[in-house]
Design a protein around this motif. Structure first.
Motif, PDB file in Angstrom:
ATOM      1  N   LEU A  40      32.906  17.073 -36.219  1.00 58.71           N
ATOM      2  CA  LEU A  40      34.233  16.934 -35.634  1.00 58.71           C
ATOM      3  C   LEU A  40      34.210  16.371 -34.217  1.00 58.71           C
ATOM      4  CD1 LEU A  40      35.843  20.231 -36.944  1.00 58.71           C
ATOM      5  CD2 LEU A  40      36.098  17.911 -37.838  1.00 58.71           C
ATOM      6  N   TRP A  41      33.161  15.622 -33.852  1.00 59.49           N
ATOM      7  CA  TRP A  41      33.072  15.053 -32.509  1.00 59.49           C
ATOM      8  C   TRP A  41      34.304  14.226 -32.176  1.00 59.49           C
ATOM      9  CZ3 TRP A  41      33.813   9.942 -32.102  1.00 59.49           C
ATOM     10  CH2 TRP A  41      33.620   9.181 -33.254  1.00 59.49           C
ATOM     11  N   HIS A  42      34.902  13.596 -33.167  1.00 59.94           N
ATOM     12  CA  HIS A  42      36.022  12.669 -32.957  1.00 59.94           C
ATOM     13  C   HIS A  42      37.341  13.372 -32.658  1.00 59.94           C
ATOM     14  CE1 HIS A  42      36.422  13.909 -37.082  1.00 59.94           C
ATOM     15  NE2 HIS A  42      37.651  13.459 -37.065  1.00 59.94           N
ATOM     16  N   LYS A  47      42.713  13.147 -30.227  1.00 58.96           N
ATOM     17  CA  LYS A  47      43.797  13.765 -29.445  1.00 58.96           C
ATOM     18  C   LYS A  47      44.094  12.948 -28.189  1.00 58.96           C
ATOM     19  CE  LYS A  47      42.424  18.055 -29.073  1.00 58.96           C
ATOM     20  NZ  LYS A  47      42.365  19.508 -28.865  1.00 58.96           N
ATOM     21  N   ALA A  48      43.054  12.432 -27.534  1.00 55.97           N
ATOM     22  CA  ALA A  48      43.258  11.601 -26.341  1.00 55.97           C
ATOM     23  C   ALA A  48      43.957  10.292 -26.708  1.00 55.97           C
ATOM     24  CB  ALA A  48      41.921  11.315 -25.661  1.00 55.97           C
ATOM     25  N   MET A  49      43.575   9.673 -27.820  1.00 55.98           N
ATOM     26  CA  MET A  49      44.237   8.444 -28.269  1.00 55.98           C
ATOM     27  C   MET A  49      45.697   8.716 -28.609  1.00 55.98           C
ATOM     28  SD  MET A  49      41.383   6.347 -30.484  1.00 55.98           S
ATOM     29  CE  MET A  49      41.085   7.625 -31.687  1.00 55.98           C
ATOM     30  N   ASP A  50      45.949   9.823 -29.297  1.00 54.21           N
ATOM     31  CA  ASP A  50      47.323  10.181 -29.660  1.00 54.21           C
ATOM     32  C   ASP A  50      48.181  10.347 -28.409  1.00 54.21           C
ATOM     33  OD1 ASP A  50      49.412  11.138 -31.590  1.00 54.21           O
ATOM     34  OD2 ASP A  50      49.133  12.996 -30.446  1.00 54.21           O
ATOM     35  N   LEU A  51      47.667  11.031 -27.417  1.00 52.68           N
ATOM     36  CA  LEU A  51      48.403  11.231 -26.170  1.00 52.68           C
ATOM     37  C   LEU A  51      48.698   9.896 -25.491  1.00 52.68           C
ATOM     38  CD1 LEU A  51      49.611  13.196 -24.106  1.00 52.68           C
ATOM     39  CD2 LEU A  51      47.344  13.360 -23.079  1.00 52.68           C
ATOM     40  N   SER A  52      47.716   9.005 -25.461  1.00 51.74           N
ATOM     41  CA  SER A  52      47.925   7.684 -24.850  1.00 51.74           C
ATOM     42  C   SER A  52      48.986   6.882 -25.591  1.00 51.74           C
ATOM     43  CB  SER A  52      46.614   6.886 -24.843  1.00 51.74           C
ATOM     44  OG  SER A  52      45.688   7.471 -23.977  1.00 51.74           O
ATOM     45  N   VAL A  53      48.918   6.865 -26.915  1.00 55.14           N
ATOM     46  CA  VAL A  53      49.889   6.114 -27.702  1.00 55.14           C
ATOM     47  C   VAL A  53      51.284   6.700 -27.522  1.00 55.14           C
ATOM     48  CG1 VAL A  53      50.581   5.506 -30.064  1.00 55.14           C
ATOM     49  CG2 VAL A  53      48.197   5.239 -29.345  1.00 55.14           C
ATOM     50  N   ARG A  54      51.380   8.032 -27.462  1.00 60.18           N
ATOM     51  CA  ARG A  54      52.685   8.678 -27.232  1.00 60.18           C
ATOM     52  C   ARG A  54      53.272   8.241 -25.889  1.00 60.18           C
ATOM     53  NH1 ARG A  54      53.827  13.209 -30.569  1.00 60.18           N
ATOM     54  NH2 ARG A  54      52.093  13.637 -31.971  1.00 60.18           N
ATOM     55  N   PRO A  63      50.588  14.190 -36.236  1.00 59.35           N
ATOM     56  CA  PRO A  63      51.917  14.765 -36.432  1.00 59.35           C
ATOM     57  C   PRO A  63      52.473  15.492 -35.202  1.00 59.35           C
ATOM     58  CG  PRO A  63      50.383  15.565 -38.110  1.00 59.35           C
ATOM     59  CD  PRO A  63      49.611  14.692 -37.179  1.00 59.35           C
ATOM     60  N   SER A  64      51.586  16.027 -34.373  1.00 60.64           N
ATOM     61  CA  SER A  64      52.014  16.695 -33.143  1.00 60.64           C
ATOM     62  C   SER A  64      50.847  16.720 -32.167  1.00 60.64           C
ATOM     63  CB  SER A  64      52.483  18.130 -33.429  1.00 60.64           C
ATOM     64  OG  SER A  64      51.369  18.982 -33.630  1.00 60.64           O
ATOM     65  N   PRO A  65      51.124  16.929 -30.874  1.00 60.05           N
ATOM     66  CA  PRO A  65      50.022  17.001 -29.903  1.00 60.05           C
ATOM     67  C   PRO A  65      49.056  18.158 -30.157  1.00 60.05           C
ATOM     68  CG  PRO A  65      52.104  16.626 -28.791  1.00 60.05           C
ATOM     69  CD  PRO A  65      52.424  16.936 -30.230  1.00 60.05           C
ATOM     70  N   THR A  66      49.489  19.140 -30.942  1.00 58.42           N
ATOM     71  CA  THR A  66      48.632  20.287 -31.256  1.00 58.42           C
ATOM     72  C   THR A  66      48.099  20.219 -32.685  1.00 58.42           C
ATOM     73  OG1 THR A  66      50.570  21.589 -31.905  1.00 58.42           O
ATOM     74  CG2 THR A  66      49.827  21.774 -29.601  1.00 58.42           C
ATOM     75  N   ALA A  67      48.011  19.025 -33.235  1.00 55.82           N
ATOM     76  CA  ALA A  67      47.542  18.838 -34.604  1.00 55.82           C
ATOM     77  C   ALA A  67      46.117  19.366 -34.770  1.00 55.82           C
ATOM     78  CB  ALA A  67      47.599  17.367 -34.989  1.00 55.82           C
ATOM     79  N   SER A  68      45.781  19.685 -35.992  1.00 55.87           N
ATOM     80  CA  SER A  68      44.471  20.265 -36.295  1.00 55.87           C
ATOM     81  C   SER A  68      43.402  19.196 -36.497  1.00 55.87           C
ATOM     82  CB  SER A  68      44.578  21.099 -37.575  1.00 55.87           C
ATOM     83  OG  SER A  68      44.776  20.238 -38.688  1.00 55.87           O
ATOM     84  N   ALA A  69      42.170  19.657 -36.587  1.00 57.23           N
ATOM     85  CA  ALA A  69      41.049  18.759 -36.857  1.00 57.23           C
ATOM     86  C   ALA A  69      41.223  18.067 -38.209  1.00 57.23           C
ATOM     87  CB  ALA A  69      39.735  19.527 -36.822  1.00 57.23           C
ATOM     88  N   ALA A  70      41.866  18.739 -39.156  1.00 49.79           N
ATOM     89  CA  ALA A  70      42.114  18.123 -40.471  1.00 49.79           C
ATOM     90  C   ALA A  70      42.977  16.875 -40.331  1.00 49.79           C
ATOM     91  CB  ALA A  70      42.775  19.130 -41.410  1.00 49.79           C
TER      92      ALA A  70
END
Length: 128
Positions: A40-42, A47-54, A63-70
Motif C-alpha cells: 500500500l505504498w501508493h 491521497k496527495a494527488m487527490d488533494l491537488s486535483v481537488r 470518493p472523499s478526502p478520507t477514502a480508504s486504501a481500497a
C-alpha cells in the motif's frame, strides 16, 4: 461495452477522461512495485494527488478526502482514467501510473516506472 461499426459489434476501448501529471517529492527508490492490496505504498501518494486535483481542478480522484486504501487500489487499476505522477528529481522520473496509462503506452509497470518524464514526452503515448 460494445459499439456498432459498419454493422458489426466491436469492443469499445476505454475512454480516457483525465490526464494528470503531478509532482511527488517522496517517490520510492528503487522504483516501487505495482500498487496492490499487498503493498500500500501508493496510498499516501494517491491521497496527495487527490488533494491537488481537488484544489486545482475542483474534481476528485477518490470518493472523499478520507477514502480508504481500497479506493486507492481501485484507482490504480482504473482502465478509464489516465494518471501519471512524477517525482521532483532532476530529471523527473515516473513513480505512479494507472492501468489505463500502462495500456495507453502498451507497457507493463516495471517498464513504465523506469522511464524519465522526458522519455515519455518524446514517445507521445504510443510506447515507441
Amino acid at each position: 461495452a460494445a459499439a456498432v461499426r459498419g454493422g458489426e459489434m466491436s469492443p469499445t476501448p476505454p475512454q480516457v477522461i483525465c490526464f494528470s501529471v503531478l509532482s511527488l517529492s517522496a517517490c520510492l527508490r528503487p522504483r516501487p512495485p505495482p500498487p496492490g492490496p499487498d503493498n500500500l505504498w501508493h496510498f499516501e501518494h494517491v491521497k496527495a494527488m487527490d488533494l491537488s486535483v481537488r484544489r486545482i481542478a475542483g474534481q476528485a480522484l477518490l470518493p472523499s478526502p478520507t477514502a480508504s486504501a481500497a479506493h486507492a487500489i481501485n484507482l490504480a487499476s482504473s482502465q478509464d482514467l489516465v494518471i501519471i505522477a512524477v517525482d521532483n528529481q532532476d530529471p523527473p522520473q515516473i513513480c505512479y501510473a494507472t492501468q489505463a496509462t500502462l495500456d495507453l503506452w502498451g507497457v507493463n509497470w516495471d517498464t513504465f516506472v523506469a522511464k524519465k518524464w522526458s522519455d515519455l514526452v518524446l514517445e507521445g503515448g504510443d510506447g515507441n
